[in-house]
Motif scaffolding. Structure first.
Motif, PDB file in Angstrom:
ATOM      1  N   ALA A 107      42.636  65.011  82.219  1.00 26.16           N
ATOM      2  CA  ALA A 107      43.219  65.435  83.495  1.00 26.16           C
ATOM      3  C   ALA A 107      42.951  64.380  84.568  1.00 26.16           C
ATOM      4  N   LEU A 110      45.444  61.770  84.232  1.00 23.83           N
ATOM      5  CA  LEU A 110      46.723  62.173  84.830  1.00 23.83           C
ATOM      6  C   LEU A 110      46.680  62.008  86.348  1.00 23.83           C
ATOM      7  N   ASP A 114      49.009  59.808  88.863  1.00 19.27           N
ATOM      8  CA  ASP A 114      49.864  60.740  89.603  1.00 19.27           C
ATOM      9  C   ASP A 114      50.703  60.005  90.641  1.00 19.27           C
ATOM     10  N   ARG A 146      42.345  71.469 100.617  1.00 16.80           N
ATOM     11  CA  ARG A 146      43.191  72.601 100.205  1.00 16.80           C
ATOM     12  C   ARG A 146      42.469  73.453  99.174  1.00 16.80           C
ATOM     13  N   LEU A 147      41.813  72.792  98.203  1.00 11.60           N
ATOM     14  CA  LEU A 147      41.118  73.539  97.152  1.00 11.60           C
ATOM     15  C   LEU A 147      39.865  74.209  97.692  1.00 11.60           C
ATOM     16  N   LEU A 155      38.431  77.600  91.681  1.00  4.23           N
ATOM     17  CA  LEU A 155      39.262  76.548  92.271  1.00  4.23           C
ATOM     18  C   LEU A 155      38.446  75.669  93.211  1.00  4.23           C
ATOM     19  N   ARG A 158      36.937  72.925  91.451  1.00 10.72           N
ATOM     20  CA  ARG A 158      37.857  71.897  90.956  1.00 10.72           C
ATOM     21  C   ARG A 158      37.962  70.717  91.906  1.00 10.72           C
ATOM     22  N   ASP A 161      36.493  67.594  90.560  1.00 14.15           N
ATOM     23  CA  ASP A 161      37.251  66.691  89.692  1.00 14.15           C
ATOM     24  C   ASP A 161      37.982  65.647  90.527  1.00 14.15           C
ATOM     25  N   LEU A 162      38.527  66.106  91.658  1.00 17.07           N
ATOM     26  CA  LEU A 162      39.216  65.168  92.544  1.00 17.07           C
ATOM     27  C   LEU A 162      38.211  64.168  93.127  1.00 17.07           C
TER      28      LEU A 162
ATOM     29  N   LEU B  14      44.836  78.328  88.334  1.00 21.12           N
ATOM     30  CA  LEU B  14      45.342  77.006  87.942  1.00 21.12           C
ATOM     31  C   LEU B  14      44.309  75.924  88.249  1.00 21.12           C
ATOM     32  N   HIS B  15      43.245  75.887  87.456  1.00 18.78           N
ATOM     33  CA  HIS B  15      42.249  74.842  87.656  1.00 18.78           C
ATOM     34  C   HIS B  15      42.677  73.601  86.876  1.00 18.78           C
ATOM     35  N   THR B  16      41.778  72.664  86.725  1.00 20.60           N
ATOM     36  CA  THR B  16      42.167  71.354  86.219  1.00 20.60           C
ATOM     37  C   THR B  16      42.850  71.394  84.849  1.00 20.60           C
ATOM     38  N   ARG B  17      42.278  72.168  83.931  1.00 22.05           N
ATOM     39  CA  ARG B  17      42.824  72.146  82.573  1.00 22.05           C
ATOM     40  C   ARG B  17      44.242  72.735  82.502  1.00 22.05           C
ATOM     41  N   SER B  20      46.672  70.408  84.036  1.00 21.80           N
ATOM     42  CA  SER B  20      46.983  69.282  83.177  1.00 21.80           C
ATOM     43  C   SER B  20      47.967  69.695  82.085  1.00 21.80           C
ATOM     44  N   VAL B  23      51.502  69.874  83.642  1.00 23.83           N
ATOM     45  CA  VAL B  23      52.071  68.555  83.923  1.00 23.83           C
ATOM     46  C   VAL B  23      52.529  67.878  82.625  1.00 23.83           C
ATOM     47  N   ARG B  24      51.679  67.977  81.600  1.00 24.02           N
ATOM     48  CA  ARG B  24      52.053  67.360  80.319  1.00 24.02           C
ATOM     49  C   ARG B  24      53.327  67.968  79.757  1.00 24.02           C
ATOM     50  N   SER B  46      53.238  66.460  88.978  1.00 33.84           N
ATOM     51  CA  SER B  46      52.092  65.827  89.649  1.00 33.84           C
ATOM     52  C   SER B  46      50.877  66.737  89.512  1.00 33.84           C
ATOM     53  N   ILE B  47      49.849  66.240  88.803  1.00 28.54           N
ATOM     54  CA  ILE B  47      48.686  67.111  88.556  1.00 28.54           C
ATOM     55  C   ILE B  47      47.977  67.461  89.853  1.00 28.54           C
ATOM     56  N   ILE B  48      47.928  66.487  90.749  1.00 24.52           N
ATOM     57  CA  ILE B  48      47.251  66.775  92.017  1.00 24.52           C
ATOM     58  C   ILE B  48      48.040  67.817  92.803  1.00 24.52           C
ATOM     59  N   GLY B  49      49.365  67.714  92.725  1.00 26.02           N
ATOM     60  CA  GLY B  49      50.211  68.718  93.359  1.00 26.02           C
ATOM     61  C   GLY B  49      49.919  70.101  92.811  1.00 26.02           C
ATOM     62  N   MET B  51      47.319  71.186  91.212  1.00 28.78           N
ATOM     63  CA  MET B  51      45.968  71.644  91.554  1.00 28.78           C
ATOM     64  C   MET B  51      45.892  72.132  92.991  1.00 28.78           C
ATOM     65  N   THR B  52      46.569  71.407  93.876  1.00 28.30           N
ATOM     66  CA  THR B  52      46.441  71.760  95.297  1.00 28.30           C
ATOM     67  C   THR B  52      47.277  72.987  95.666  1.00 28.30           C
TER      68      THR B  52
END
Lengths: 624, 88
Positions: A107, A110, A114, A146-147, A155, A158, A161-162, B14-17, B20, B23-24, B46-49, B51-52
């Motif tokens: 991730a 990705l 991004d 935001r998170l 969340l 998370r 991770d960022l 909708l956490h990181t996994r 991901s 997105v995949r 967009s994974i960041i999208g 996630m956010t």
């Protein structure tokens, strides 16, 4: 924070706080002397360049709009460097940690790729004229907020991770920035440096380096020695106490730094520096002579090699071969440990050919889980965890290309294969099976190689020393890793200031384990070398010889001092010294016995590279 | 253009996994892919999208697809959400 201790430490007994650093000594001239640990010999006199590395915080930096394209390029380069580092981590950890954990790294990959992140950062650089670091910081902070505003604890976490991605990028950007700023002819002072940074700085022509942290066996110290740069480590809070431009003396022979040196002090150190250069010249004259005791026993003196450049030191320092190549360091300097067979072959071949016809002992990757795993998966006890051969046998895809490369290299000179952190015989047998497979693969590709490759193990865990006879049956040689053997035997982390004074490679318990190893090896007819730091310390040489060690392997710079001492002593006298030492109770007793022995048999303690006598606890950089 | 409503069923949201995985899967199709939540719209590739979006358990999202394979893309992504990303 308070660490209760069952015994009052020396610091407590003298009325100091347990956690306070040792007090400075001020000599008669008013110079302030800060004691550290010698890491690389030499004396540097010059102005400080203070390298500050605040964690996390990024300054709001604006750039000249005309350089936006350059700044974008730097950002792209940091992304691709971070991607490469992540691929390496993923390929190592995927099977071991399972889907769940490697998914986090995938991730992160990705995230690095991004498009939304890319566009936002480039937009920030172009429109706001931010530096790449500041743009990343701003964009990622906005995402994280935001998170973090979420009600869900899942969340909120998370955002870590960022943050990890953000830090990876900023690390790579900073590395470039740091380098650009370092002026030549300065002494670098910093909290810590990596080996790679040390190499880059040396190319900028720095005079020396002093670090708050790190030990003399750290990679950064080894790199300094390879490069011939004076270095002192473990200087506590030195980086808080100096400013860029301050004049200092850095003494890499004794392990200390002098702040605000008087003119007299400067003259003294200039004189010592000349003496150091003279001793270096004398050492070169000793290089072609054998390391033979007065009663005719010859010891092989080998060099530990971390980087290919060190092979230049072999002839000058009179090495009989290479006793330890740490391949993980070589590979990491290439950017990642996962290098294809062909790249590894070229890398090792260069070293084997430089040493030939002298032998080269190459250790397969000694990976520590502590260095590779993500924060979330850090082991509680990495020293008792997933490291050395354990990692490689779990990950044969990592080991096989290395084995094939080494089989191929053995055509170009004598090569021995060394396995790190072995604790069971089964592990050695498993490696032999993988070697068979590597030979078959090479044969089926019609690639030439040398099939016969002696295989030995590091003896660095007490259980292996205790069962040395059992291991001798499946090994062609032993190499004693005295640093880890001592740490595991005495349960002391030498890098931990609070207990480091309890660490001693001359402790009778450690000597007993070494004796057991050499006895078993002699009975089986296989050679034993010592490749820890103690191998380079002439103060310990009589003990190691007396224990029956055939070969010593140390950083090239230590070889002349050890050789000079060996040529002055008798092997029989060393053996009788050891008989006495094995009956003693603790390390202090051995130290006292040894000091007396030196006075009786050599006339004085080994001399430092500045021509002065080493104290009983003196720094190890010595010439005898 | 295809539009579908989905609900986040897994406990962790909708956490990181899962992000991901979305997105995949989304990137396997040519169709453009957007996700809307509370008037906030992000690119689903967009994974960041993703996630956010900060989409928690129970959140309702609108998935939008536009392109030659929009139907297949919509089915594939809805299946992921229905499965709760293989999590509880």
């Amino acid at each position: 924070m308070h660490h209760p201790s069952p015994h009052p430490s020396r610091a407590e007994a003298s009325g100091e706080s347990l956690l306070s650093p040792p007090e400075d000594t001020t000599d008669a001239s008013g110079d302030v002397i800060i004691d550290g640990v010698a890491a690389s010999p030499g004396i540097a006199i010059g102005p400080v360049y203070l390298l500050k590395r605040e964690s996390g915080r990024v300054e709001a930096e604006r750039i000249d709009p005309a350089t936006a394209a350059h700044e974008t390029e730097r950002f792209e380069k940091a992304v691709s460097q971070a991607e490469r580092a992540l691929s390496s981590i993923i390929s190592v950890t995927r099977e071991k940690l399972g889907e769940e954990s490697s998914a986090i790294f995938e991730a992160q990959q990705l995230m690095l790729r991004d498009d939304a992140l890319y566009k936002a950062v480039v937009h920030h650089i172009e429109e706001q004229h931010s530096s790449a670091s500041y743009a990343i910081d701003q964009v990622m902070t906005r995402y994280r907020q935001r998170l973090e505003g979420s009600d869900s604890p899942y969340l909120r976490q998370r955002s870590d991770d960022l943050l990890e991605v953000q830090q990876r990028l900023i690390t790579y950007l900073r590395r470039g920035e740091l380098l650009a700023d370092v002026p030549p002819d300065t002494i670098i002072i910093s909290q810590a440096l990596t080996a790679a940074e040390m190499m880059l700085f040396s190319r900028r022509g720095i005079l020396g380096c002093g670090l708050d942290y790190s030990g003399p066996t750290s990679h950064v110290a080894i790199m300094a020695r390879a490069l011939g740069l004076p270095a002192v480590v473990s200087l506590h809070d030195l980086s808080e106490r100096v400013e860029t431009g301050d004049m200092i003396v850095l003494d890499g022979i004794r392990g200390r730094v002098v702040l605000r040196p008087s003119d007299d002090t400067l003259r003294i150190f200039q004189k010592r520096n000349r003496r150091f250069q003279e001793i270096r010249t004398q050492q070169r004259e000793l290089a072609p002579l054998p390391a033979e005791t007065t009663d005719g026993v010859t010891i092989d003196l080998h060099a530990n090699i971390e980087i290919a450049q060190e092979t230049d030191l072999l002839d000058d320092h009179g090495a009989d071969g290479i006793g330890l190549v740490r391949t993980e360091v070589l590979l990491l300097l290439q950017g990642s440990i996962t290098q294809p067979e062909e790249v590894q072959y070229k890398l090792y071949r260069q070293i084997v050919e430089a040493a030939a016809p002298r032998p080269t002992t190459i250790r397969v990757m000694d990976l520590g889980g502590d260095k590779m795993l993500p924060l979330a998966r850090r082991e509680n006890n990495p020293f008792l965890g997933w490291r050395g051969i354990r990692v490689l046998l779990d990950k044969p895809d990592l080991l096989l290309p290395q084995l094939r490369a080494l089989l191929r290299c053995a055509q170009h000179g004598p090569v021995r294969l060394l396995l790190p952190m072995v604790t069971t015989r089964r592990e050695v047998q498993h490696v032999h099976k993988l070697l068979d497979r590597a030979r078959e693969e090479l044969a089926s590709r019609h690639v030439p190689f040398e099939a016969n490759l002696p295989v030995g193990i590091m003896v660095e865990v007490p259980s292996v020393a205790l069962q040395a006879d059992v291991f001798a049956e499946v090994c062609d040689f032993f190499s004693i890793g005295s640093n880890d053997l001592t740490q595991y035997t005495l349960a002391v982390d030498r890098g931990n200031d609070l207990v480091a004074d309890r660490y001693s490679e001359l402790h009778p318990a450690v000597l007993t384990l070494i004796k057991r190893t050499t006895d078993a090896a002699r009975a089986a007819g296989i050679p034993v070398s010592v490749c820890g730091e103690v191998a380079g310390n002439p103060m310990a040489t009589p003990i190691l010889l007396g224990l029956g060690v055939d070969q010593l392997s140390a950083s090239p710079i230590y070889i002349p001092g050890v050789k000079r001492l060996i040529r002055r002593i008798a092997h029989a006298e060393a053996r009788s010294l050891v008989r006495k030492a094995l009956d003693l109770h603790d390390a202090e007793d051995v130290q006292r016995l040894l000091t007396d022995w030196f006075h009786t048999h050599v006339g004085h303690l080994p001399l430092g590279l500045d021509g002065e006598t080493l104290g009983a606890h003196g720094p190890q950089v010595a010439s005898s | 253009m295809v539009e579908r409503q989905v609900t986040v069923t897994n406990r962790a949201g909708l956490h990181t996994r899962p992000a991901s995985m979305i997105v995949r899967r989304g990137s396997q199709f040519a169709a453009d892919f957007y996700i809307k939540k509370d008037g906030y719209e992000i690119n689903g590739k967009s994974i960041i999208g993703v996630m956010t979006l900060a989409a928690e358990q129970g959140a309702t999202l609108t998935l939008l697809f536009e392109g030659p394979d929009e139907e297949e893309a919509a089915d594939a992504l809805v299946a992921l959400f229905d499965d709760g990303f293989g999590e509880e």
